[in-house]
Motif scaffolding. Structure first.
Motif, short mmCIF file in Angstrom:
data_model
loop_
_atom_site.label_atom_id
_atom_site.label_comp_id
_atom_site.label_asym_id
_atom_site.label_seq_id
_atom_site.Cartn_x
_atom_site.Cartn_y
_atom_site.Cartn_z
N PRO A 376 0.81 -1.23 0.00
CA PRO A 376 0.00 0.00 0.00
C PRO A 376 0.84 1.27 0.00
CG PRO A 376 -0.82 -1.58 1.61
CD PRO A 376 0.50 -2.08 1.16
N LEU A 377 1.95 1.28 0.76
CA LEU A 377 2.82 2.45 0.79
C LEU A 377 3.47 2.69 -0.57
CD1 LEU A 377 4.57 1.90 4.25
CD2 LEU A 377 2.66 3.42 3.72
N GLY A 378 3.87 1.61 -1.22
CA GLY A 378 4.47 1.75 -2.55
C GLY A 378 3.49 2.32 -3.56
N SER A 379 2.24 1.85 -3.50
CA SER A 379 1.23 2.37 -4.43
C SER A 379 1.00 3.86 -4.22
CB SER A 379 -0.09 1.60 -4.24
OG SER A 379 0.08 0.24 -4.58
N LEU A 380 0.94 4.27 -2.95
CA LEU A 380 0.77 5.70 -2.66
C LEU A 380 1.94 6.52 -3.20
CD1 LEU A 380 -0.59 5.55 1.00
CD2 LEU A 380 -1.88 6.15 -1.06
N LEU A 381 3.18 6.02 -3.00
CA LEU A 381 4.35 6.72 -3.50
C LEU A 381 4.32 6.83 -5.02
CD1 LEU A 381 7.14 8.02 -3.06
CD2 LEU A 381 8.12 5.71 -3.26
N GLY A 382 3.96 5.74 -5.69
CA GLY A 382 3.91 5.76 -7.16
C GLY A 382 2.92 6.79 -7.66
N GLY A 383 1.74 6.85 -7.06
CA GLY A 383 0.76 7.84 -7.47
C GLY A 383 1.25 9.26 -7.24
N PHE A 384 1.91 9.49 -6.11
CA PHE A 384 2.43 10.82 -5.80
C PHE A 384 3.50 11.24 -6.80
CE2 PHE A 384 5.83 13.28 -3.77
CZ PHE A 384 5.13 14.45 -3.46
N LEU A 385 4.43 10.33 -7.11
CA LEU A 385 5.51 10.66 -8.03
C LEU A 385 4.99 10.92 -9.44
CD1 LEU A 385 8.34 8.17 -6.94
CD2 LEU A 385 8.13 10.61 -6.43
N ALA A 386 4.01 10.10 -9.87
CA ALA A 386 3.45 10.29 -11.20
C ALA A 386 2.77 11.65 -11.32
CB ALA A 386 2.46 9.18 -11.52
N GLN A 387 2.11 12.07 -10.24
CA GLN A 387 1.41 13.35 -10.26
C GLN A 387 2.38 14.52 -10.14
OE1 GLN A 387 -1.61 13.62 -7.28
NE2 GLN A 387 -2.44 15.57 -8.03
N ALA A 388 3.42 14.37 -9.32
CA ALA A 388 4.34 15.48 -9.07
C ALA A 388 5.39 15.64 -10.17
CB ALA A 388 5.03 15.28 -7.72
N TRP A 389 5.91 14.53 -10.69
CA TRP A 389 7.03 14.58 -11.64
C TRP A 389 6.66 14.14 -13.05
CZ3 TRP A 389 11.23 11.86 -8.11
CH2 TRP A 389 11.49 12.70 -7.03
N GLY A 390 5.45 13.59 -13.23
CA GLY A 390 5.09 13.05 -14.53
C GLY A 390 5.33 11.55 -14.57
N THR A 391 4.61 10.87 -15.43
CA THR A 391 4.68 9.40 -15.44
C THR A 391 6.03 8.88 -15.92
OG1 THR A 391 3.62 9.41 -17.63
CG2 THR A 391 2.19 9.09 -15.72
N ARG A 392 6.64 9.56 -16.88
CA ARG A 392 7.91 9.04 -17.41
C ARG A 392 9.01 9.13 -16.35
NH1 ARG A 392 8.98 7.74 -22.61
NH2 ARG A 392 7.11 8.82 -23.32
N THR A 393 9.13 10.27 -15.70
CA THR A 393 10.13 10.41 -14.64
C THR A 393 9.79 9.54 -13.44
OG1 THR A 393 10.57 12.70 -15.31
CG2 THR A 393 11.30 12.05 -13.12
N GLY A 394 8.51 9.50 -13.08
CA GLY A 394 8.09 8.67 -11.96
C GLY A 394 8.39 7.20 -12.19
N LEU A 395 8.18 6.74 -13.43
CA LEU A 395 8.47 5.35 -13.76
C LEU A 395 9.96 5.07 -13.69
CD1 LEU A 395 7.22 2.67 -14.60
CD2 LEU A 395 7.39 3.41 -16.98
N LEU A 396 10.78 6.01 -14.14
CA LEU A 396 12.23 5.82 -14.08
C LEU A 396 12.71 5.72 -12.63
CD1 LEU A 396 14.97 5.76 -15.55
CD2 LEU A 396 15.01 8.26 -15.39
N VAL A 397 12.21 6.59 -11.76
CA VAL A 397 12.63 6.59 -10.36
C VAL A 397 12.18 5.31 -9.65
CG1 VAL A 397 12.35 7.75 -8.13
CG2 VAL A 397 12.71 9.09 -10.21
#
Length: 428
Positions: A376-397
């Motif tokens: 659950p914590l990982g899913s929350l982090l993924g959603g936050f990163l995708a929203q804050a940095w964009g999906t391409r950067t979020g996916l790379l991180v």
């Protein structure tokens, strides 16, 4: 007591009791993965549930993994695994059968379906922990190669069920109806029950002597946690699993937005891409029966984890039309499935070989609890990163974060394991 290692090791796949376990586990996994599709479709098509209620239904079905895993591990270590598997098969068949009958009669509402989902999910936790603990009670502890071969067969069946189960469940609902599909899923659990109950080898109860009162559940859970924390190999498996599950859940959150959003894939193409993991997992299960004995368990664990997790770093670099991206994504997911399953089977063999018989259920449940508890914590982090940095950067991180798992293993005693595994004493 284990038999002397000087006697010849029989072919495990010719052992009738193992084949009965294998058939039962395969049928159970098919029923379990078909049910993961049938129950949500039941809610949508028959009960006209919206997205919010559907989310509640899925959460209720998944909750037992976090709520019950540690308790189930403690209980399974003091029960015969054949009994646990047979009872849970019967329970799931009855629950789904009752849902099917009530659905056909128009008597099933969402509250009752929630009860069914939780019941099936809870019983599945019992079955999954029990079948992982059962193989080591069928195979002599000194026969490590047979243990790996048995795990390869069981995990191959699980991978096949992950591919075929959801597709079968969806097809049954489309061609027949949701209640009839639920009845068909109940038949898989019935087949598993009939196969598992025919296992004839007497399985001694591990743990305390029957004349003594078994320790309380909390004490057994504490013993399991302490054992895993105190065993270097299992401690590393826990840490690596937690790192992987946390990062992977973050990756998948971004991934499912990235595929249709950035790459413009259709729903059919997304499903095809994700399905490529299944055939890869089948290949990984086959390789797991051979590669550790040739290259060493430590080398295979670290190398396969690095390749399987690292391949996702290629995804953020993809651009262009679906004619270009889909084949590349199929290759990425196939490779991830292959190396991921190679790691899963090898880790299971390591865990089983270093864990005493009376601690098998608790060790499996503890590792599962620690790993799945991070999702659950990982899913929350993924959603936050995708929203804050964009999906391409979020996916790379997040994909880079997956490499923490092989790094943890590379810096641990697991990396130094050779072509044979250490064996623990059979008792607790």
């Amino acid at each position: 007591m284990p038999l002397p290692s000087s006697s010849p090791a029989p072919d495990l796949l010719r052992d009738r009791d193992f084949r009965r376990l294998w058939v039962g586990q395969t049928a159970s996994q098919l029923g379990e993965h078909a049910t993961l599709v049938v129950l949500p479709l039941f809610a949508v098509l028959t009960l006209h549930a919206g997205a919010g209620r559907l989310g509640v239904l899925r959460a209720v079905g998944q909750a037992p993994v976090l709520l019950l895993s540690l308790f189930v591990g403690a209980w399974v270590d003091h029960w015969r695994t054949r009994t646990v598997m047979a009872v849970t098969d019967a329970g799931r068949a009855l629950a789904l059968g009752a849902a099917a009958v009530a659905g056909l009669l128009g008597l099933l509402g969402l509250p009752a379906l929630l009860v069914v989902a939780f019941t099936v999910g809870a019983l599945s936790v019992f079955f999954d922990v029990a079948y992982q603990a059962s193989l080591v009670r069928l195979v002599r502890r000194d026969q490590v190669d047979q243990l790996v071969r048995g795990n390869s067969a069981l995990e191959g069946s699980r991978s096949a069920a992950q591919i075929g189960g959801p597709a079968l469940g969806g097809a049954l609902v489309t061609m027949l109806s949701a209640p009839v599909a639920a009845a068909c899923a109940a038949l898989f659990f019935t087949l598993s029950f009939l196969s598992v109950r025919r296992i004839g080898r007497r399985e001694p109860l591990p743990g305390p002597d029957s004349a003594r009162r078994p320790p309380r559940v909390r004490r057994r859970i504490h013993e399991g946690l302490r054992f895993v924390a105190g065993e270097a190999a299992l401690r590393t498996v826990c840490l690596a699993s937690a790192a992987f599950q946390f990062s992977f859940s973050a990756v998948m959150t971004v991934y499912l937005v990235f595929l249709p959003g950035e790459l413009g894939l259709s729903g059919t193409a997304v499903g095809l891409v994700l399905a490529a993991t299944g055939p890869g997992a089948l290949l990984g299960a086959v390789l797991a029966a051979r590669l550790p004995r040739r290259f060493g368990y430590g080398t295979v664990l670290v190398g396969a984890a690095a390749l399987g997790d690292g391949v996702f770093l290629l995804v953020p670099a993809l651009h262009g039309t679906s004619a270009v991206t889909v084949p590349a994504l199929l290759a990425v997911n196939f490779a991830f499935g292959t190396f991921g399953q190679l790691v899963n089977v090898t880790v299971m063999a390591v865990r089983q070989s270093v864990t005493p018989d009376g601690m098998q259920g608790r060790a499996a449940a503890t590792v599962s609890f620690v790993g799945m508890g991070m999702t659950p914590l990982g899913s929350l982090l993924g959603g936050f990163l995708a929203q804050a940095w964009g999906t391409r950067t979020g996916l790379l991180v997040t994909a880079a974060g997956m490499l923490l798992s092989p790094l943890v293993m590379a810096l641990s005693p697991l990396a130094r394991l050779g072509r044979t595994l250490p064996a623990s004493a059979p008792g607790v």
